[in-house]
Design a protein around this motif. Structure first.
Motif, short mmCIF file in Angstrom:
data_model
loop_
_atom_site.label_atom_id
_atom_site.label_comp_id
_atom_site.label_asym_id
_atom_site.label_seq_id
_atom_site.Cartn_x
_atom_site.Cartn_y
_atom_site.Cartn_z
N SER A 17 0.82 -1.21 0.00
CA SER A 17 0.00 0.00 0.00
C SER A 17 0.86 1.26 0.00
O SER A 17 0.60 2.21 -0.75
CB SER A 17 -0.93 -0.01 1.22
OG SER A 17 -1.70 1.17 1.29
N TYR A 255 -7.60 -7.51 3.60
CA TYR A 255 -8.88 -6.86 3.91
C TYR A 255 -8.67 -5.49 4.55
O TYR A 255 -9.60 -4.68 4.61
CB TYR A 255 -9.72 -7.76 4.82
CG TYR A 255 -10.44 -8.87 4.09
CD1 TYR A 255 -11.70 -8.65 3.54
CD2 TYR A 255 -9.86 -10.13 3.95
CE1 TYR A 255 -12.37 -9.66 2.87
CE2 TYR A 255 -10.52 -11.14 3.28
CZ TYR A 255 -11.77 -10.90 2.73
OH TYR A 255 -12.43 -11.90 2.05
N ASP A 257 -6.59 -3.34 3.31
CA ASP A 257 -6.18 -2.45 2.22
C ASP A 257 -7.38 -2.25 1.30
O ASP A 257 -7.79 -3.17 0.58
CB ASP A 257 -5.00 -3.08 1.46
CG ASP A 257 -4.39 -2.11 0.45
OD1 ASP A 257 -5.04 -1.10 0.11
OD2 ASP A 257 -3.26 -2.37 0.00
N SER A 258 -7.92 -1.04 1.29
CA SER A 258 -9.15 -0.78 0.55
C SER A 258 -8.99 -0.86 -0.97
O SER A 258 -9.98 -1.02 -1.69
CB SER A 258 -9.68 0.61 0.93
OG SER A 258 -8.72 1.61 0.63
N ARG A 259 -7.77 -0.75 -1.48
CA ARG A 259 -7.58 -0.78 -2.92
C ARG A 259 -7.66 -2.20 -3.49
O ARG A 259 -7.77 -2.39 -4.69
CB ARG A 259 -6.23 -0.17 -3.31
CG ARG A 259 -5.04 -1.01 -2.94
CD ARG A 259 -3.70 -0.35 -3.21
NE ARG A 259 -2.63 -1.24 -2.81
CZ ARG A 259 -2.08 -2.15 -3.61
NH1 ARG A 259 -2.49 -2.24 -4.86
NH2 ARG A 259 -1.12 -2.94 -3.18
#
Length: 289
Positions: A17, A255, A257-259
């Protein structure tokens, strides 16, 4: 080894990230400089000083080369591909290569049939993970440099297998884990010095020093101390089998990491690799008992 898998999985997802908006090579140069300094300080407290022969020196040189390839390949892969798949590529190739490298370098003869079968199975699952990425079914969208990330992850996996063998050879020659760690990153630093944009080093430190320190601790320093002890206590093939559980742990950390969009295809591949790995470790311990 279990602690190593959990901590490194969390650190790799965080690093993936962070590298999306940071200068990858500057961050790695600073991290590995701190790592090299830290391990040299630790090694200074070791009492035993084994004699460095010509053969041991060649092993150290080889270890520096494969360490640079495996670590830099890993982090570039994390930047451009889904972390769980990058980790799967590395650990899927590790056992398959280790079986034959261990027999060749350490001259232990033809490996047991069960080791060969497990290695082939994990390599086949790794091929399935390649298809997941290339077909667009991964958790990260396929981009112009995704293929580069996957290729480097595969190369890193092969290098990681050789790293475990070389470290075991140095242990056999009387070197401690701290002594090996202190002298295995010179090649990595030299390569990064050639890749880095020197004008951005100060800016990177001033803006992202906490993130760089977190990556250095969570993905390199503490995990390496753990895995060195694991390598010392068990055979290289067993090391790689335990490492094969890493993809599913990495998938769960994704989970946070929103990307990354959770992919059932990735999860299936991770589960298959973990199932083969755990069953192989169990059978090895039953055989040794």
């Amino acid at each position: 080894m279990a602690l190593y898998v959990v901590l490194s999985a969390a650190g790799e997802v965080y690093a993936a990230s962070y590298f999306q908006q940071a200068d990858l090579f500057v961050a790695l140069l600073l991290s590995f400089a701190a790592v090299c300094l830290s391990f040299n300080v630790m090694a200074g407290h070791d009492r035993g000083k084994p004699r460095v022969t010509g053969s041991a020196l060649m092993v150290f040189v080889s270890l520096n080369v494969v360490t640079a390839v495996s670590w830099i390949g890993l982090f570039i892969g994390l930047k451009y591909a889904e972390p769980a798949i990058v980790v799967a590529f590395m650990v899927a190739l590790g056992p398959a290569a280790t079986v034959w490298l261990n027999a060749l370098i350490r001259r232990q003869g033809v490996p047991p049939a069960s080791d060969i079968v497990a290695s082939v199975a994990i390599a086949m699952i790794g091929s399935y993970m390649v298809w997941i990425s290339a077909s667009g079914n991964a958790g990260v969208q396929w981009g112009p440099r995704s293929s580069l990330g996957i290729v480097l992850a595969i190369v890193a996996g092969l290098s990681l297998a050789l790293t475990n063998i070389l470290v075991k050879l140095l242990f056999d020659r009387g070197f401690s884990g701290r002594q090996v760690l202190a002298h295995r990153f010179y090649g990595t630093l030299l390569l990064l010095l050639g890749l880095v944009d020197h004008s951005s080093v100060v800016l990177e430190i001033s803006q992202h020093w906490l993130a760089i320190a977190t990556i250095g601790l969570s993905t390199i320093i503490v995990p390496l101390l753990l895995i060195q002890e694991g390598i010392r206590r068990v055979e290289p093939f067993t090391v790689n089998m335990v490492l094969s559980t890493a993809p599913v742990i990495t998938f769960l950390f994704q989970y946070f990491d929103s990307r990354i969009v959770p992919s059932p295809h990735t999860f299936l591949g991770n589960l298959l690799i973990t199932a083969v790995a755990v069953s192989k470790v169990y059978s090895q311990y039953r055989r040794s008992a």
